[in-house]
Design a protein around this motif. Structure first.
Motif, PDB file in Angstrom:
ATOM      1  N   GLU A 176       0.834  -1.210   0.000  1.00 56.25           N
ATOM      2  CA  GLU A 176       0.000   0.000   0.000  1.00 56.25           C
ATOM      3  C   GLU A 176       0.866   1.257   0.000  1.00 56.25           C
ATOM      4  OE1 GLU A 176      -2.544   2.597   3.183  1.00 56.25           O
ATOM      5  OE2 GLU A 176      -2.633   0.413   3.372  1.00 56.25           O
ATOM      6  N   LEU A 177       1.910   1.257   0.825  1.00 56.91           N
ATOM      7  CA  LEU A 177       2.799   2.409   0.887  1.00 56.91           C
ATOM      8  C   LEU A 177       3.533   2.602  -0.438  1.00 56.91           C
ATOM      9  CD1 LEU A 177       4.197   1.897   4.485  1.00 56.91           C
ATOM     10  CD2 LEU A 177       2.798   3.821   3.710  1.00 56.91           C
ATOM     11  N   LYS A 178       3.940   1.504  -1.076  1.00 57.82           N
ATOM     12  CA  LYS A 178       4.611   1.611  -2.371  1.00 57.82           C
ATOM     13  C   LYS A 178       3.688   2.210  -3.427  1.00 57.82           C
ATOM     14  CE  LYS A 178       7.834  -2.276  -1.810  1.00 57.82           C
ATOM     15  NZ  LYS A 178       8.188  -3.638  -2.300  1.00 57.82           N
ATOM     16  N   VAL A 179       2.423   1.787  -3.402  1.00 53.69           N
ATOM     17  CA  VAL A 179       1.438   2.326  -4.343  1.00 53.69           C
ATOM     18  C   VAL A 179       1.347   3.841  -4.199  1.00 53.69           C
ATOM     19  CG1 VAL A 179      -1.054   2.503  -4.760  1.00 53.69           C
ATOM     20  CG2 VAL A 179       0.024   0.262  -4.609  1.00 53.69           C
ATOM     21  N   ARG A 180       1.151   4.286  -2.983  1.00 53.27           N
ATOM     22  CA  ARG A 180       0.971   5.716  -2.732  1.00 53.27           C
ATOM     23  C   ARG A 180       2.253   6.502  -2.996  1.00 53.27           C
ATOM     24  NH1 ARG A 180      -0.917   5.931   3.124  1.00 53.27           N
ATOM     25  NH2 ARG A 180      -0.915   8.171   2.691  1.00 53.27           N
ATOM     26  N   ALA A 181       3.402   5.916  -2.641  1.00 57.38           N
ATOM     27  CA  ALA A 181       4.670   6.609  -2.855  1.00 57.38           C
ATOM     28  C   ALA A 181       5.012   6.718  -4.336  1.00 57.38           C
ATOM     29  CB  ALA A 181       5.790   5.895  -2.094  1.00 57.38           C
ATOM     30  N   ASN A 182       4.742   5.671  -5.114  1.00 55.85           N
ATOM     31  CA  ASN A 182       4.989   5.736  -6.555  1.00 55.85           C
ATOM     32  C   ASN A 182       4.152   6.833  -7.199  1.00 55.85           C
ATOM     33  OD1 ASN A 182       6.986   3.899  -7.537  1.00 55.85           O
ATOM     34  ND2 ASN A 182       5.647   2.187  -7.015  1.00 55.85           N
ATOM     35  N   LEU A 183       2.888   6.948  -6.778  1.00 57.15           N
ATOM     36  CA  LEU A 183       2.021   7.984  -7.328  1.00 57.15           C
ATOM     37  C   LEU A 183       2.501   9.372  -6.892  1.00 57.15           C
ATOM     38  CD1 LEU A 183      -1.502   6.352  -6.825  1.00 57.15           C
ATOM     39  CD2 LEU A 183      -0.248   6.640  -8.976  1.00 57.15           C
ATOM     40  N   ALA A 184       2.856   9.493  -5.614  1.00 56.59           N
ATOM     41  CA  ALA A 184       3.305  10.792  -5.105  1.00 56.59           C
ATOM     42  C   ALA A 184       4.605  11.241  -5.763  1.00 56.59           C
ATOM     43  CB  ALA A 184       3.485  10.728  -3.589  1.00 56.59           C
ATOM     44  N   ALA A 185       5.465  10.271  -6.107  1.00 57.08           N
ATOM     45  CA  ALA A 185       6.750  10.600  -6.733  1.00 57.08           C
ATOM     46  C   ALA A 185       6.627  10.796  -8.239  1.00 57.08           C
ATOM     47  CB  ALA A 185       7.761   9.495  -6.436  1.00 57.08           C
ATOM     48  N   GLY A 186       5.427  10.551  -8.785  1.00 55.99           N
ATOM     49  CA  GLY A 186       5.240  10.692 -10.222  1.00 55.99           C
ATOM     50  C   GLY A 186       5.920   9.610 -11.035  1.00 55.99           C
ATOM     51  N   ARG A 187       6.111   8.449 -10.426  1.00 58.37           N
ATOM     52  CA  ARG A 187       6.766   7.340 -11.136  1.00 58.37           C
ATOM     53  C   ARG A 187       5.704   6.527 -11.873  1.00 58.37           C
ATOM     54  NH1 ARG A 187      11.513   5.173  -6.959  1.00 58.37           N
ATOM     55  NH2 ARG A 187      12.763   7.069  -7.031  1.00 58.37           N
ATOM     56  N   TRP A 188       5.192   7.130 -12.938  1.00 57.67           N
ATOM     57  CA  TRP A 188       4.059   6.530 -13.641  1.00 57.67           C
ATOM     58  C   TRP A 188       4.399   5.169 -14.235  1.00 57.67           C
ATOM     59  CZ3 TRP A 188       1.506   9.709 -11.184  1.00 57.67           C
ATOM     60  CH2 TRP A 188       1.617  11.081 -11.280  1.00 57.67           C
TER      61      TRP A 188
ATOM     62  N   ALA B 292      -1.867   1.589 -10.999  1.00 59.47           N
ATOM     63  CA  ALA B 292      -1.673   1.707 -12.449  1.00 59.47           C
ATOM     64  C   ALA B 292      -2.745   2.590 -13.069  1.00 59.47           C
ATOM     65  CB  ALA B 292      -1.695   0.318 -13.081  1.00 59.47           C
ATOM     66  N   ALA B 293      -3.985   2.433 -12.628  1.00 57.24           N
ATOM     67  CA  ALA B 293      -5.080   3.234 -13.175  1.00 57.24           C
ATOM     68  C   ALA B 293      -4.899   4.716 -12.838  1.00 57.24           C
ATOM     69  CB  ALA B 293      -6.421   2.725 -12.637  1.00 57.24           C
ATOM     70  N   MET B 294      -4.534   5.017 -11.599  1.00 61.23           N
ATOM     71  CA  MET B 294      -4.324   6.403 -11.208  1.00 61.23           C
ATOM     72  C   MET B 294      -3.114   6.994 -11.916  1.00 61.23           C
ATOM     73  SD  MET B 294      -6.608   7.802  -9.336  1.00 61.23           S
ATOM     74  CE  MET B 294      -5.746   9.250  -8.705  1.00 61.23           C
ATOM     75  N   ALA B 295      -2.084   6.188 -12.132  1.00 61.59           N
ATOM     76  CA  ALA B 295      -0.909   6.666 -12.859  1.00 61.59           C
ATOM     77  C   ALA B 295      -1.293   7.073 -14.277  1.00 61.59           C
ATOM     78  CB  ALA B 295       0.169   5.590 -12.883  1.00 61.59           C
ATOM     79  N   THR B 296      -2.134   6.270 -14.914  1.00 62.80           N
ATOM     80  CA  THR B 296      -2.609   6.602 -16.262  1.00 62.80           C
ATOM     81  C   THR B 296      -3.373   7.923 -16.248  1.00 62.80           C
ATOM     82  OG1 THR B 296      -2.775   4.257 -16.841  1.00 62.80           O
ATOM     83  CG2 THR B 296      -4.009   5.808 -18.201  1.00 62.80           C
TER      84      THR B 296
END
Length: 402
Positions: free
Chosen positions: A181-193, A219-223
């Protein structure tokens, strides 16, 4: 009566007298009276307190959320930590007590707002002490999770939050899921699409459906946040349909619905909304507020503007600008009374007012019950309303729905 019984057992001088003395002190501390606890920690009997007893006392105090702001709480907690480290520095419970101290530092820093950074960095430092000691490997998972959460949620440093989870040897399914869960949120926050999308592609082959749901949402939010709004809407809708039980499903569906309404009207405001989300996640709050200003100008009166207005209230709260946050939420409820974020704004206003002005808080909750009977979080609102009524005048009745 309970206190009298515990005090009697404590005074009996038998084998469990220390336990009952601690219990008596905790019962009183839970009601805001720290005098007996101070006697135990600072008085003549402090030399009799075992490592387990001090750890138990400190852990119990951390759960006293209602007393965190009471006079004497912080002093007592710090004395407990100091007593433990002086008296039991070689105890096998040192890593456990270090975790308690780190949790306290995090909570104290979060409550202090922008002035709490030193306490938050202290929490990270304490977690690092555990991670650096191989003899404390049994507590490494908890320390890594705490460190990553502080970095992501409090210090707004998603890159360091991700690094904190590198090479963690997960010892429990719950720890693995929390880490994901933390990785999901951190990837999105860091812009690592791209990283987020790769994780999403692996989601369907993952044996753990909770982790698969988190990766799919990521993945969906990154898109969506990377600017491919139409594809993002489809991905978010698909995620909510595949994992309707997931904690991520509600946000995925709400984002998809809001974005679809905007796209049907030409897409006004979506770029500014995505920019605000990205900036806020990385802790660039002033940039996020600028994007929300532009959103309101570009798409006033739309669903995406209402969502942005709610987001503005949350950012202002995080910045410690409480009065501005309240005004923003009031304006949202007035300007967009039919939007699904209107009752959310009223509920947040109620929660903000509960301690300082319970009557005002009750008014907000009563307004939700009357005007928004289908509000998705109505059970929570009713519970809060009735709790306030009991405290003020005994059992009350629910206001009539409009």
């Amino acid at each position: 009566r309970l206190l009298a019984m515990v005090d009697s057992l404590s005074a009996g001088g038998e084998g469990n007298s220390t336990f009952f003395a601690l219990t008596s002190a905790l019962l009183r501390a839970g009601a805001g009276d720290f005098s007996l606890a101070r006697e135990l920690v600072a008085g003549e009997g402090k030399s009799d307190l075992a490592a387990e007893a001090i750890h138990y006392f400190a852990s119990a105090m951390l759960e006293m959320k209602d007393q965190r702001k009471a006079k004497g709480y912080d002093d007592l907690f710090l004395e407990l930590i100091d007593l433990f480290m002086k008296k039991h520095s070689r105890s096998p419970m040192v890593p456990q007590m270090t975790l308690v101290a780190a949790r306290y530092s995090r909570e104290a820093g979060a409550e202090a707002g922008p002035q709490g950074r030193a306490s938050l960095e202290r929490a990270v430092e304490l977690a690092d002490r555990i991670l650096a000691n191989r003899a404390w490997a049994a507590y490494a998972e908890q320390a890594a999770l705490l460190k990553s959460r502080v970095l992501l949620e409090n210090l707004r440093d998603p890159v360091r939050a991700l690094a904190a989870l590198d090479d963690v040897e997960w010892s429990s399914p719950d720890g693995l899921r929390e880490g994901e869960e933390l990785k999901v949120r951190a990837n999105l926050a860091a812009g690592r699409w791209e990283d987020a999308k790769r994780n999403g592609a692996a989601a369907r082959s993952d044996g753990d459906s909770i982790i698969a749901a988190a990766r799919s949402y990521c993945a969906a939010m990154a898109t969506f946040l990377s600017g491919d709004f139409a594809a993002g809407v489809d991905s978010l809708s698909g995620m909510a349909e595949r994992y309707p039980w997931s904690k991520w499903a509600n946000d995925a569906l709400e984002t998809a619905v809001t974005a679809r309404l905007s796209l049907d009207g030409g897409g006004a405001g979506l770029e500014n909304y995505a920019g605000a989300v990205n900036a806020a996640a990385a802790g660039r709050f002033e940039r996020a507020l600028e994007a929300l200003d532009a959103l309101e100008t570009e798409a006033a009166g739309t669903a995406v503007a209402a969502r942005g207005a709610y987001m503005r209230g949350g950012i202002l709260l995080e910045l410690g600008r409480t009065e501005e946050a309240a005004a923003a939420l009031e304006a949202l409820a007035e300007r967009y009374p039919l939007d699904r974020f209107a009752p959310r704004a009223l509920e947040r206003l109620g929660m903000m007012a509960e301690d300082a002005d319970p009557e005002r808080a009750s008014g907000y909750y009563a307004g939700i019950i009357r005007r928004y009977p289908d509000y998705v979080f109505m059970p929570r609102v009713r519970t809060r309303y009735m709790n306030l009524q009991r405290k003020s005048q005994g059992p009350g009745e629910f206001p009539e729905e409009a």
